[in-house]
Design a protein around this motif. Structure first.
Motif, PDB file in Angstrom:
ATOM      1  N   CYS A  91       0.807  -1.211   0.000  1.00 35.40           N
ATOM      2  CA  CYS A  91       0.000   0.000   0.000  1.00 35.40           C
ATOM      3  C   CYS A  91       0.843   1.265   0.000  1.00 35.40           C
ATOM      4  O   CYS A  91       0.314   2.355  -0.185  1.00 35.40           O
ATOM      5  N   ASP A 111      -5.274  -4.469  -1.529  1.00 35.65           N
ATOM      6  CA  ASP A 111      -6.543  -4.259  -0.821  1.00 35.65           C
ATOM      7  C   ASP A 111      -7.667  -4.217  -1.842  1.00 35.65           C
ATOM      8  O   ASP A 111      -7.799  -3.242  -2.591  1.00 35.65           O
ATOM      9  N   THR A 171     -10.679  -3.677  -1.571  1.00 36.61           N
ATOM     10  CA  THR A 171     -11.759  -2.718  -1.320  1.00 36.61           C
ATOM     11  C   THR A 171     -11.398  -1.321  -1.803  1.00 36.61           C
ATOM     12  O   THR A 171     -12.212  -0.407  -1.689  1.00 36.61           O
ATOM     13  N   LYS A 172     -10.173  -1.162  -2.332  1.00 37.27           N
ATOM     14  CA  LYS A 172      -9.707   0.165  -2.757  1.00 37.27           C
ATOM     15  C   LYS A 172      -9.378   0.177  -4.249  1.00 37.27           C
ATOM     16  O   LYS A 172      -8.576  -0.625  -4.728  1.00 37.27           O
ATOM     17  N   GLN A 206      -5.706   0.437  -5.336  1.00 37.63           N
ATOM     18  CA  GLN A 206      -4.948  -0.791  -5.146  1.00 37.63           C
ATOM     19  C   GLN A 206      -5.259  -1.805  -6.246  1.00 37.63           C
ATOM     20  O   GLN A 206      -4.366  -2.500  -6.739  1.00 37.63           O
TER      21      GLN A 206
END
Length: 219
Positions: free
Chosen positions: A21, A199, A201-202, A205
């Motif tokens: 990240c 990730d 959910t992003k 990413q």
């Protein structure tokens, strides 16, 4: 699996996610992908000489059933690049976001013959192959050519999630829906090595994931 082992896996996962990240410069983004996980040096004799070889963490052998009732195992993914994640169809938290983002990956790479997606359900009692097929169709996946929705023995799913994919995957009645899992998308290469953790959910990413997949497909 004891508490100490779970804590160790949790710390490894956090480290991998923090590394992945962190912001990358343009030059870093173009570098070859690392091989993640534990490794050790193995010595053996060849032609009278001692030779050293690095043995990298690798996804363990597995056998699950997909939405069409077909067996999917480690031989099914041999020589292919794939993305793995863990979810369950009745998940009330992050799973809908994850599937929206994974659909982006699917749409981009579904015509690549050497690319697959493996989505493992944490709730195999409820998520039968028939239900997973219906779920796949509802989100726009009409066949199992690229995206396999997998069910099977629950303990084996938990085990491969935590020990091979190094992600959180377990039952927890204190969590909404009864399961604790991360939103990680795990990128695996043709030899079963983890090359990236993202990730799911992003959006940014997942953009990075889609930028990294071709680096492996070109090999």
């Amino acid at each position: 699996m004891n508490k100490s082992s779970l804590n160790k896996i949790f710390l490894i996962c956090i480290g991998l996610l923090l590394w992945n990240c962190s912001p990358k410069t343009t030059s870093e983004a173009n570098l070859p992908l690392p091989i993640l996980g534990n490794r050790h040096v193995q010595e053996f004799e060849m032609e009278g000489k001692i030779v050293q070889d690095t043995v990298y963490h690798k996804i363990a052998d597995f056998s699950f059933t997909n939405q069409e009732g077909k067996e999917i195992n480690n031989l099914s993914v041999e020589g292919k690049v794939y993305v793995a994640d863990f979810f369950f169809t009745s998940c009330p938290t992050i799973c809908p976001i994850m599937k929206t983002q994974m659909l982006r990956v699917y749409e981009r790479f579904k015509d690549q013959p050497d690319f697959l997606i493996l989505s493992h359900t944490l709730d195999p009692t409820h998520d039968t192959p028939e239900l997973l097929k219906d779920f796949a169709a509802k989100i726009g996946v009409e066949d199992d050519k690229t995206w396999h929705f997998l069910t099977g023995d629950q303990e084996k799913i938990f085990e491969i999630g935590q020990t091979s994919y190094m992600t959180t995957a377990m039952a927890d009645q204190n969590e909404l829906g009864g399961y604790l899992h991360s939103g990680a998308f795990i990128l695996v290469d043709q030899k079963g090595h983890i090359r990236g953790v993202y990730d799911g959910t992003k959006e940014d990413q997942v953009d990075r994931l889609m930028n990294d997949i071709p680096k492996l497909l070109q090999k």
